[in-house]
Scaffold this active site. Structure first.
Site, PDB file in Angstrom:
ATOM      1  N   LEU A 239      49.531  31.182  55.253  1.00 45.65           N
ATOM      2  CA  LEU A 239      49.055  29.857  54.880  1.00 45.65           C
ATOM      3  C   LEU A 239      50.158  29.016  54.242  1.00 45.65           C
ATOM      4  O   LEU A 239      50.557  27.972  54.771  1.00 45.65           O
ATOM      5  CB  LEU A 239      47.852  29.998  53.948  1.00 45.65           C
ATOM      6  CG  LEU A 239      46.671  30.773  54.541  1.00 45.65           C
ATOM      7  CD1 LEU A 239      45.605  31.028  53.486  1.00 45.65           C
ATOM      8  CD2 LEU A 239      46.079  30.018  55.720  1.00 45.65           C
ATOM      9  N   ASP A 240      50.669  29.459  53.094  1.00 44.09           N
ATOM     10  CA  ASP A 240      51.751  28.701  52.463  1.00 44.09           C
ATOM     11  C   ASP A 240      52.984  28.653  53.339  1.00 44.09           C
ATOM     12  O   ASP A 240      53.694  27.637  53.385  1.00 44.09           O
ATOM     13  CB  ASP A 240      52.099  29.310  51.102  1.00 44.09           C
ATOM     14  CG  ASP A 240      51.440  28.580  49.949  1.00 44.09           C
ATOM     15  OD1 ASP A 240      51.532  27.337  49.895  1.00 44.09           O
ATOM     16  OD2 ASP A 240      50.811  29.239  49.104  1.00 44.09           O
TER      17      ASP A 240
ATOM     18  N   GLU B  30      56.635  33.522  51.207  1.00 37.43           N
ATOM     19  CA  GLU B  30      55.784  32.453  51.731  1.00 37.43           C
ATOM     20  C   GLU B  30      56.513  31.121  51.845  1.00 37.43           C
ATOM     21  O   GLU B  30      55.899  30.110  52.185  1.00 37.43           O
ATOM     22  CB  GLU B  30      54.550  32.288  50.834  1.00 37.43           C
ATOM     23  CG  GLU B  30      54.866  31.989  49.376  1.00 37.43           C
ATOM     24  CD  GLU B  30      53.643  32.006  48.477  1.00 37.43           C
ATOM     25  OE1 GLU B  30      52.519  32.180  49.001  1.00 37.43           O
ATOM     26  OE2 GLU B  30      53.808  31.853  47.257  1.00 37.43           O
TER      27      GLU B  30
ATOM     28  N   ASP C 273      42.034  27.586  49.306  1.00 38.20           N
ATOM     29  CA  ASP C 273      42.766  27.413  48.056  1.00 38.20           C
ATOM     30  C   ASP C 273      43.888  26.420  48.320  1.00 38.20           C
ATOM     31  O   ASP C 273      43.893  25.747  49.354  1.00 38.20           O
ATOM     32  CB  ASP C 273      43.259  28.750  47.492  1.00 38.20           C
ATOM     33  CG  ASP C 273      44.296  29.435  48.377  1.00 38.20           C
ATOM     34  OD1 ASP C 273      44.729  28.829  49.383  1.00 38.20           O
ATOM     35  OD2 ASP C 273      44.683  30.572  48.060  1.00 38.20           O
TER      36      ASP C 273
ATOM     37  N   GLY D 269      52.441  35.518  53.643  1.00 36.41           N
ATOM     38  CA  GLY D 269      51.293  34.641  53.482  1.00 36.41           C
ATOM     39  C   GLY D 269      51.367  33.536  54.525  1.00 36.41           C
ATOM     40  O   GLY D 269      52.099  32.563  54.367  1.00 36.41           O
TER      41      GLY D 269
ATOM     42  N   ARG E 221      49.302  37.133  38.928  1.00 28.78           N
ATOM     43  CA  ARG E 221      50.166  36.165  39.611  1.00 28.78           C
ATOM     44  C   ARG E 221      50.433  34.980  38.687  1.00 28.78           C
ATOM     45  O   ARG E 221      49.522  34.256  38.307  1.00 28.78           O
ATOM     46  CB  ARG E 221      49.551  35.682  40.929  1.00 28.78           C
ATOM     47  CG  ARG E 221      50.451  34.687  41.655  1.00 28.78           C
ATOM     48  CD  ARG E 221      50.157  34.543  43.134  1.00 28.78           C
ATOM     49  NE  ARG E 221      48.851  33.949  43.409  1.00 28.78           N
ATOM     50  CZ  ARG E 221      48.437  33.570  44.620  1.00 28.78           C
ATOM     51  NH1 ARG E 221      49.223  33.752  45.672  1.00 28.78           N
ATOM     52  NH2 ARG E 221      47.240  33.050  44.794  1.00 28.78           N
TER      53      ARG E 221
END
Length: 720
Positions: free
Chosen positions: A455-456, A428, A627, A453, A342
């Protein structure tokens, strides 16, 4: 500037020059001049586009902010909001139906479904553990986690607990019965496992109290090694292998009626070696460390030596597993996870390289150097010669097209065939989710996965709608309609674009690494939804999550969903705002404390120690994988409530100070930890606080600018 070296008109940090010329280029047909000339041309071509795209992000956001100032939440005028987004170019025309054209994908991407790890490549030990997590002990995964109850007689204790061991063996037998059922009877009753030869073909047979029998599906037996007393029997189901370890002399095998000492499960099929959210790489020194480990994974040289249990251990990449197939011919199973890398997104710049005296896009440097390192793979990673780059945090189709243009430039000066570098699109960011089909179209010849994703994506949702009103609490957001729409759209659009049997559709992280029983209950939803893969936080979690891909035929799940209608944009844009006065003061305080504690617990390690991803105890002392994505949500949530008056600046500051005491207590066992509560002016504490107080002004709500600045300040002080 005086320490920089001039390369093809660029000013390059000597550490990067040394790494590229003495390490990364060693043994390749690419010369130093060829690399630097090509990289310089890439920068001159793409740096202006990078700047233009970032400016477009800011311009669109300011227009969206103004719309909310006029009309309030989207629910006040949903149809007008969608029309507005089209008018300003946030939404683009959807392309006609098409099928992706990506070629030369490895089977772990195209035809086998299973878990995916994400690991900071900056940490050699973790990077090696993840690369070696292709195979995992089911016995160990069950015994060492709460997948087997820890209550009563099953409590682990200090020594081996026979009752717990028996429960592990019983659960493993249940897995074998479900995935590799016998023609008659149960694996729990087997008293002997045998390989029987009939002509030139070998067959799998077992002894049971009722007599000899075989597998209900004889083709599930694919290979073997060893002897009757010490053997490995290879089974395959849904493309995944499981290996029965027969060893009558081992501690566990000697207690089993058939000598079954373990079941080795094919676990992490793919691993993302991460240069982005899980690392803290803020300068040339850090970036070279990241690249050095990625190079070592590709050329096979990476190793790490450390102390464990009072002895010195050296970890290296595992070899392939070798067997004979049912016809007695060689059978080789890959010993390592297929590695993806990544890169960072388009936002950050790095002063490791200067163009006309200015830092260049870090993502441009990542593209060139990670691809260069990947040239050292001679088929041990990708058997098709592909390079798999996961590209995060792209906003819409135009930015996906930009990433593809960068990769084309890299292929050009490294002498690679077009489309050798594949792209994984992280779905994301809100503008990508809303234009996903168009984004895939721009990468149709390169795309190897799309991935959601939560989260993001939630962090970007909060930031994009910052001016709409007060955001819901984090736990409430997870159950909202827009989230299910987002997840469904990703799968259904991917299927409509021809991903099934060709490329990956992925799902996000299980963030509670100690809660494996809950993961086993919940994460089966990902393959059931049609996802080829999903993220897990550890090799142990990969072994347990692998069981889900035996329980679910993902390609059948995809066929079941193929003709479902794609949720509309009105669902995707439907996140409501918090109703005024709907929360008590106690509820607001609790949510603020929870967010502050999570931000502080993550940021203090990031800034003080350069740890980009770690298990951080939350306010209830539950360990959560943190993270930058999780930090983005929490910081944006606090910034939003501050913006809309649910909390005050003084209240945020006092809460952070109060939570710093708790975080300090949670880190008391760390000898290099520096308490924040002893100095609220410390760089780490102020960085955490700034993420909340200044969160509304951060580009797309990202944490990187503030975190990088703080970490560089700490490193500068330590260097004096």
């Amino acid at each position: 500037m005086s320490n920089y070296l001039t390369k093809s008109g660029l000013s390059v940090h000597p550490l990067l020059v040394d790494f590229v010329e003495k390490k990364a280029l060693k043994g390749l047909s690419v010369s130093a001049d060829q690399f630097w000339d090509g990289f310089a041309n890439l920068l001159r071509e793409h740096v202006p586009t990078n700047a233009r795209l970032l400016a477009k992000r800011d311009d669109l956001q300011s227009q969206i902010d103004e719309w909310h100032h006029k009309y309030g939440p989207v629910t006040n005028n949903a149809q007008g909001y969608e029309f507005f987004l089209r008018e300003i170019g946030y939404l683009v025309a959807e392309p006609s139906d098409f099928t992706i054209e990506t070629e030369n994908l490895d089977p772990e991407i195209s035809s086998i479904c299973g878990p995916q790890l994400v690991v900071p490549v900056s940490n050699a030990r973790y990077a090696l553990n993840a690369a070696n997590a292709r195979w995992g002990s089911l016995y160990d995964a069950l015994y060492g986690t709460d997948a087997i109850s820890r209550d009563g007689d099953l409590a682990p204790g200090k020594g081996f607990n026979p009752a717990r061991g028996a429960a592990v063996v019983a659960r493993a037998a249940k897995f074998l019965d479900e995935s590799f059922p016998l023609a008659a009877g149960s694996h729990a009753d087997v008293t002997g496992y045998h390989v029987v030869k009939d002509g030139e073909t070998r067959f799998f047979e077992v002894e049971t109290p009722a007599g000899r029998t075989g597998l209900r599906d004889p083709s599930a037996f694919v290979g073997y090694a060893g002897s009757q007393e010490s053997a490995e029997l290879v089974l395959r189901h849904n493309g995944l292998h499981a290996i029965l370890i027969i060893d009558f002399k081992s501690a566990i095998g000697s207690t089993h009626k058939a000598g079954l000492s373990d079941v080795i499960v094919e676990s992490a099929l793919t691993t993302i070696q991460d240069c982005e959210d899980s690392v803290a790489a803020v300068d040339a020194e850090d970036k070279v460390g990241v690249y050095r480990n990625w190079l070592g994974l590709n050329d096979g040289s990476l190793e790490d030596t450390f102390e464990k249990g009072g002895r010195t251990v050296t970890r290296r990449l595992k070899a392939d597993r070798t067997y004979k197939d049912v016809n007695g011919q060689p059978l080789v199973l890959k010993g390592r996870s297929l590695l993806l890398v990544r890169n960072v997104g388009h936002l950050m710049a790095t002063d490791a390289v200067l163009l006309d005296g200015k830092p260049v896009g870090e993502g441009l440097m990542d593209a060139a150097v990670t691809a260069l390192c990947a040239l050292h793979d001679k088929g041990n990673n990708s058997q098709t010669g592909s390079i798999y780059v996961v590209k995060p945090k792209m906003h819409g189709p135009e930015e996906v097209a930009f990433a593809c243009a960068i990769f084309a430039s890299v292929e050009g000066f490294l002498g690679l065939k077009p489309n050798t570098i594949k792209i994984g699109i992280m779905d994301e960011e809100r503008r990508t989710s809303a234009n996903l089909k168009a984004a895939i179209y721009e990468a149709r010849a390169r795309v190897f996965f799309i991935n959601t994703g939560f989260l993001d994506r939630t962090g970007d949702e909060i930031h994009t709608s910052m001016e709409a009103g007060a955001v819901l609490r984090k736990d409430e957001i997870k159950s909202e309609r827009w989230i299910s729409s987002y997840e469904d759209r990703n799968v259904l659009i991917g299927l409509a674009c021809g991903f099934s049997g060709r490329a990956q559709i992925g799902k996000g992280m299980w963030a509670r690494p100690d809660d494996m029983a809950a993961m086993l209950d919940a994460k089966i939803g990902h393959p059931n939804a049609g996802a080829n893969t999903a993220w897990v936080p550890s090799p142990t979690a990969a072994t347990l999550h692998a069981l889900h891909y035996h329980q679910v035929d993902v390609f059948e799940a995809q066929r079941r969903r193929h003709n479902q209608s794609v949720p509309g944009l009105s669902d995707l844009f439907s996140m409501p705002v918090q109703a005024p006065y709907s929360l008590s003061r106690e509820e607001i305080t609790r949510e603020l404390e929870n967010n502050a504690q999570g931000i502080l617990g993550y940021v203090v390690r990031w800034v003080q120690q350069g740890v980009g991803c770690s298990k951080v105890p939350d306010i209830n002392n539950v360990g959560l994988m943190e993270d930058r994505a999780t930090c983005r949500i929490s910081s944006q949530a606090v910034a939003n409530w501050l913006r809309h008056g649910l909390v005050s600046r003084d209240e945020v500051t006092s809460t952070f100070e109060r939570m710093a005491v708790i975080v300090d207590q949670q880190n008391e066992g760390d000898p290099i930890y520096r308490p924040m509560s002893e100095n609220y002016q410390s760089v780490a504490f102020q960085a955490a606080l700034d993420l909340a107080l200044k969160g509304a002004d951060q580009p797309s709500g990202y944490t990187e600018p503030l975190l990088h600045a703080a970490r560089r300040k700490v490193k500068a002080r330590e260097a004096k």
